[in-house]
Design an enzyme around this catalytic site. Sequence first.
Site, PDB file in Angstrom:
ATOM      1  N   ARG A  70     -41.837   2.149  19.859  1.00 53.34           N
ATOM      2  CA  ARG A  70     -42.490   1.273  20.834  1.00 53.34           C
ATOM      3  C   ARG A  70     -43.748   1.954  21.367  1.00 53.34           C
ATOM      4  NH1 ARG A  70     -40.081   1.428  24.953  1.00 53.34           N
ATOM      5  NH2 ARG A  70     -38.166   2.531  24.482  1.00 53.34           N
ATOM      6  N   TYR A 198     -42.829  -2.617  14.022  1.00 46.45           N
ATOM      7  CA  TYR A 198     -41.693  -1.832  14.510  1.00 46.45           C
ATOM      8  C   TYR A 198     -40.801  -2.662  15.456  1.00 46.45           C
ATOM      9  CZ  TYR A 198     -38.730   1.110  17.219  1.00 46.45           C
ATOM     10  OH  TYR A 198     -37.610   1.598  17.843  1.00 46.45           O
ATOM     11  N   LYS A 207     -36.627  -6.823  22.942  1.00 46.36           N
ATOM     12  CA  LYS A 207     -37.149  -6.281  24.209  1.00 46.36           C
ATOM     13  C   LYS A 207     -38.069  -7.287  24.912  1.00 46.36           C
ATOM     14  CE  LYS A 207     -35.154  -2.378  23.415  1.00 46.36           C
ATOM     15  NZ  LYS A 207     -33.966  -1.996  24.179  1.00 46.36           N
ATOM     16  N   HIS A 227     -30.953  -3.555  30.529  1.00 51.18           N
ATOM     17  CA  HIS A 227     -30.911  -2.672  29.356  1.00 51.18           C
ATOM     18  C   HIS A 227     -29.569  -1.930  29.380  1.00 51.18           C
ATOM     19  CE1 HIS A 227     -33.135   0.727  26.962  1.00 51.18           C
ATOM     20  NE2 HIS A 227     -32.606  -0.158  26.150  1.00 51.18           N
ATOM     21  N   SER A 249     -33.472   4.401  26.323  1.00 51.55           N
ATOM     22  CA  SER A 249     -33.431   4.319  24.859  1.00 51.55           C
ATOM     23  C   SER A 249     -33.019   5.661  24.255  1.00 51.55           C
ATOM     24  CB  SER A 249     -34.822   3.960  24.329  1.00 51.55           C
ATOM     25  OG  SER A 249     -35.317   2.846  25.021  1.00 51.55           O
ATOM     26  N   CYS A 251     -30.246   7.310  24.272  1.00 56.80           N
ATOM     27  CA  CYS A 251     -29.433   8.210  25.104  1.00 56.80           C
ATOM     28  C   CYS A 251     -27.942   7.927  24.930  1.00 56.80           C
ATOM     29  CB  CYS A 251     -29.810   8.079  26.579  1.00 56.80           C
ATOM     30  SG  CYS A 251     -31.404   8.804  26.973  1.00 56.80           S
ATOM     31  N   ASP A 278     -26.950  -2.774  23.751  1.00 58.95           N
ATOM     32  CA  ASP A 278     -28.321  -2.540  24.220  1.00 58.95           C
ATOM     33  C   ASP A 278     -28.749  -3.449  25.376  1.00 58.95           C
ATOM     34  OD1 ASP A 278     -30.774  -1.081  23.935  1.00 58.95           O
ATOM     35  OD2 ASP A 278     -31.678  -2.840  22.997  1.00 58.95           O
ATOM     36  N   ARG A 366     -33.799   3.876  12.137  1.00 52.58           N
ATOM     37  CA  ARG A 366     -32.868   2.883  12.681  1.00 52.58           C
ATOM     38  C   ARG A 366     -32.029   2.225  11.604  1.00 52.58           C
ATOM     39  NH1 ARG A 366     -33.240   1.681  18.434  1.00 52.58           N
ATOM     40  NH2 ARG A 366     -34.952   2.965  19.160  1.00 52.58           N
TER      41      ARG A 366
HETATM   42  C1  OXD Z   1     -35.043   0.819  22.538  1.00 51.90           C
HETATM   43  C2  OXD Z   1     -34.278   0.069  21.520  1.00 51.90           C
HETATM   44  O1  OXD Z   1     -36.130   1.345  22.237  1.00 51.90           O
HETATM   45  O2  OXD Z   1     -33.184  -0.402  21.835  1.00 51.90           O
HETATM   46  O3  OXD Z   1     -34.562   0.894  23.670  1.00 51.90           O
HETATM   47  O4  OXD Z   1     -34.764  -0.095  20.387  1.00 51.90           O
HETATM   48 MN    MN Z   2     -32.784  -0.211  23.961  1.00 48.32          MN
END
Ligand code: OXD
Ligand code: MN
Length: 593
Positions: A70, A198, A207, A227, A249, A251, A278, A366
């Site tokens: 991002r 991306y 998002k 989130h 993100s 974590c 998420d 990912r």
């Molecule tokens: C983030 C995702 O960046 O979930 O938080 O992709």
């Molecule tokens: Mn996320």
Amino acid sequence: MASQLDALNRWVDEVARLTQPDAIHWCDGSDEESRALTAQMLGDGTLVALNPQTHPNCYLHRSNPSDVARVEQLTLVCTRNKDDAGPNNHWMEPAEAHKKIDALFAGCMKGRTLYVIPYCMGPIDSPISRCGVEITDSPYVVANMRLLTRMGAPALARIEREGKFVKGLHSVGELDPERRFIMHFPEELSIKSYGSDYGGNALLGKKCHALRIASWQAKSEGWLAEHMLIVGIENPAGETTYVAAAFPSACGKTNLSMLIPPEGYRKAGWKVWTVGDDICWMTPGADGRLWAINPEAGYFGVAPGTSKTTNPNALATIQHDTIFTNVAVTADNQPWWEGLPGTPATDWQGRPYDRANGPVAHPNSRFTVSAKQCPSWSPQAEDAQGVPISAIVFGGRRPSLVPLVFQARDWTHGVLVGTAMVSETTAAATGAVGVLRRDSMAMKPFCGYNYGDYFAHWLSLDKPGATLPKIFHVNWFRKGADGKFLWPGFGDNLRVLEWIIGRCEGTAHAEETPIGFVPGKRDLHLEGLDIDDHSLDTLLDVDTEGWIDEVADIGRYLDSFGNHTPAALKAEQQRVAEALERDDKPARKAAAG
Ligand code: OXD
Ligand code: MN
């Protein structure tokens, strides 16, 4: 009578006039459509087939190396009034923003196909769900949206019924970081994204819609778009308690949502059910509780670190029908990343493996996969009314100061605890990694409006008749003097969740401290865990002096939102600061035994 789809058709025509595609394809979400698109992407190299014996129907996509995360600097919230976007967002005046980005869109789809993706965020028949339409020139986006949302004919039918949808326009453009913007127009319920392929920049349902636009809508409609993961914990008596947890993100949200209980717990009959990993939309129900749905239908998880020890459920999920992005591959064409056994042959950029080139899989590589493939997937994820949330958990990567777990005194204190969240930055966004920053409710990159107003919105849910979840803060990432993590994490985090559930039920004991309720060593179920006393003491300690500085800094942070910061939150920060000044730690410890 004009069809509800007229507005959609008009918009598609308007976009086609601007972008001038060679063809227009309306996505129906069918298997035939997916097979044809996959064949096309295999043909032009957008996808590479992985080993069909070990990973049937799995594909690898390699991004342009300048487009792997991002881009917060280029992500804008374009409200008429700058103050409405707040200091937490980058802002541009809407007319100027449209002009700037439309200039990039002009003619950008020449030689390409324009795909129209109707999608629904949330179970297709849930009143809480919301629809959107993404127009894109990226077949990779179509393939990902198919896994992450309810996409195609059923969503189009719902849009026809409701007439309301979020408009998202996306083009990969030239994938040039100098010609890249992710713009949000919450007042128009629209998104424009140019120059990136991306995930968070391009899969607009995720998002952009489910967090930035939805948080704006949630504010005026009295709900929360967060989130957060959603996990159900079933105890040996067969009762399931649902917990929503916000972590920044990369974590560990995916890991926590798919946790495998430690052996002793498994034998006793504990089970964990994954509702979401998420995003969580929470709405007050008629009973005053918050009911949550996962607006997504799949996972866009971070690959590195996902392994048999950290997250066996995720590993089982991604054995088939998965898109991998920017991972490495082995000599026999299996996906590979740091944490997996075996040896990579080719790195994420397709170069022969050479340790000198740095991480072999990109740190933000990912997997995209349907949620239903997860062994711990909860069938309640399809419930139209959602699941009732008993506890909200906040957490970040804090190498020092913050204990393993503590409980806020009440909702207002809990909102302060969420507001004050801090975490180290990760590879999910471009920029330096490992830098501590405040990330209130893990929404810093995703809150679609002024954070001060957002804190006020959270406080406003505490009204007569509400039975709100209890609020907790956890820190799995506390380090000892040797720089090693003190808490084993992963499956053993259930020990902390058990205490949290016990607090919700009024059965677990805690020590009251100025920062909230903290368990004593005996209050946690530690049987079968190899951890020394000193580590536990550190993990459960409340360092009064350190917290005095922390709470003073929280005060400065609250002030940075000027008169948007609710007075009640400032008063709460003062209350905690005063409690810390008065704290007599030796007496507190003696009283706790
Ligand atoms: C983030 C995702 O960046 O979930 O938080 O992709
Ligand atoms: Mn996320």
